[in-house]
Design an enzyme around this catalytic site. Structure first.
Site, mmCIF file in Angstrom:
data_model
loop_
_atom_site.group_PDB
_atom_site.id
_atom_site.type_symbol
_atom_site.label_atom_id
_atom_site.label_comp_id
_atom_site.label_asym_id
_atom_site.label_seq_id
_atom_site.Cartn_x
_atom_site.Cartn_y
_atom_site.Cartn_z
ATOM 1 C CE LYS A 40 -0.259 -0.300 5.062
ATOM 2 N NZ LYS A 40 -1.062 -0.830 6.180
ATOM 3 C CE1 TYR A 264 13.570 31.766 5.346
ATOM 4 C CE2 TYR A 264 13.924 29.412 4.988
ATOM 5 C CZ TYR A 264 13.636 30.673 4.493
ATOM 6 O OH TYR A 264 13.421 30.836 3.151
HETATM 7 C C1 LIG Z 1 -0.299 -1.792 6.884
HETATM 8 C C2 LIG Z 1 -0.884 -3.099 7.283
HETATM 9 C C3 LIG Z 1 -0.075 -4.247 7.406
HETATM 10 C C4 LIG Z 1 1.432 -4.191 7.320
HETATM 11 O O1 LIG Z 1 1.951 -3.729 8.554
HETATM 12 P P1 LIG Z 1 3.510 -3.608 8.845
HETATM 13 O O2 LIG Z 1 3.576 -3.174 10.243
HETATM 14 O O3 LIG Z 1 4.050 -2.590 7.905
HETATM 15 O O4 LIG Z 1 4.104 -4.950 8.612
HETATM 16 C C5 LIG Z 1 -0.710 -5.461 7.647
HETATM 17 N N1 LIG Z 1 -2.047 -5.536 7.797
HETATM 18 C C6 LIG Z 1 -2.849 -4.454 7.725
HETATM 19 C C7 LIG Z 1 -4.302 -4.612 7.924
HETATM 20 C C8 LIG Z 1 -2.287 -3.198 7.481
HETATM 21 O O5 LIG Z 1 -3.081 -2.110 7.434
#
Ligand SMILES: *Cc1c(COP(=O)(O)O)cnc(C)c1O
Length: 371
Positions: A40, A264
């Site tokens: 994702k 800054y």
């Molecule tokens: C993002 C996500 C994962 C992966 O999690 P990590 O901590 O990056 O391994 C797995 N399951 C769900 C439902 C997620 O939203």
């Protein structure tokens, strides 16, 4: 006219390290359990197409994304003769939303059903659509609540109109092996999934969950961060290989010949004789402003503190202690072998996930294979 651009920052993704991380994770599993890849958010900012392709070549056949558009990208990246649904699966964690059920079906994507509403959206009168059923076991984010699950269990017919590929849940505290929440969610998951009355294939563990023991593995694990080199068990030595190298360039060096301040807000005082390098990376590149006074960069093999405010396009590193001559054009490592992403995240007061997903808006990614 040909333009020979020489980029002032480099973001290099080591695809072989991703492949090795995948194989390492898969090796943790008992026979029979599959290892998916969570890709994702453009594979945590590293490029979902390249990462998915690489992992497909390693035998990965289960891909999780958050949204429909991301699923399309994964599908496009995989060999065109391979069919989602047959040769591999793309699961959409946000459920059958963001596109019509027909579009999901046409593309062959498998939505995760997070609620009775999702279930209604995905119901078809003509066919058993494939789905993953998500039970909430304590995180209270997405998924069927305990009561909704009980209700579902009582009307066993409802589930029969779907092809349930997996029943899943998600751990809230998997990165902390000592957290009582893990065991509680595990027990909830077993009880709730058993209450559904049929033996479904099960999926619980994210990266951290994979290191909580075999009891957490079930039939499918869903690692994300560990694939990309983030430590799934903070505080213990990282078993994963670093994947990302992010470097800026020295734009200019200066030796202070008039006491004053840097950057800054005139927030950082400087004294005569101190030396600084101005680096071509700033918050527009994902270098967080919270790294002011806390970050470091590596120049000529030496760690240099980042001083003064982080600008949009630049930061200032104190190179007074660096032995070697520093010149414009020299590389300054932001993330890499000397300082892994978790270190930078800790300096910034955040997590590696946020650092990785924030990289690369201005810098073109390049991909390397080490082997
Ligand atoms: C993002 C996500 C994962 C992966 O999690 P990590 O901590 O990056 O391994 C797995 N399951 C769900 C439902 C997620 O939203």
């Amino acid at each position: 006219m040909t333009i020979h651009a020489k980029p002032l920052a480099r973001l290099v993704i080591d695809l072989d390290a991703v492949a090795r991380n995948y194989l390492f994770l898969q090796k943790q599993l008992q026979l029979g359990a599959d290892c998916a890849a969570v890709v994702k958010a453009d594979a945590y900012g590293l490029g979902a197409a390249e990462i998915s392709k690489t992992l497909f070549d390693q035998g990965c056949r289960h891909f999780f994304v958050a949204q429909f558009e991301e699923a399309l990208e994964v599908k496009r990246a995989l060999p065109p003769e391979k069919m989602p649904g047959n040769d591999f699966s793309v699961y959409v964690l946000d459920g059958p939303q963001g596109a019509t059920a027909e579009d999901f079906e046409t593309e062959g994507f498998v939505p995760v059903l997070n609620s009775p509403d999702d279930m209604a959206r995905w119901t078809s009168s003509t066919r058993k659509r494939p789905a993953v059923l998500h039970l909430d076991t304590g995180m209270n984010r997405l998924g069927f609540s305990a009561r909704e699950t009980e209700k579902l269990a009582a009307e066993a017919e409802a589930l029969k109109s779907f092809d349930i590929r997996y029943v899943m849940s998600h751990l809230a505290c998997a990165d902390d092996p000592n957290h009582a929440m893990n065991k509680a969610q595990l027990e909830n998951f077993k009880a709730l999934s058993a209450a559904l009355g049929r033996p479904f294939r099960l999926s619980l563990a994210n990266s951290g969950g994979m290191f909580l023991g075999e009891a957490y593995h079930f039939d499918l694990t869903r690692p994300g961060c560990a694939l990309y080199g983030i430590n799934p068990r903070p505080g213990i030595e990282n078993p994963m290989q670093g994947v990302v190298t992010f470097e800026g360039s020295v734009l200019q060096t200066r030796e202070i010949d008039r006491a004053g301040s840097v950057g800054y807000g005139a927030a950082y005082p400087v004294a005569l004789g101190q030396k600084y390098a101005i680096i071509s990376v700033g918050y527009a590149d994902g270098y967080l402003r919270s790294l002011e006074g806390r970050g470091t960069v590596v120049i000529a093999g030496e760690k240099c503190p980042v001083v003064g405010r982080v600008s949009m396009d630049s930061i200032v590193a104190d190179i007074t202690q660096v032995q070697a001559q520093v010149h414009p054009g020299d590389a300054a490592e932001i993330i890499g072998e000397h300082q892994p992403v978790d270190d930078v995240a800790q300096q910034a007061g955040t997590i590696g996930y946020e650092i990785l997903t924030g990289l690369g808006k201005r810098t073109k990614r390049s991909y390397r294979r080490t082997a």
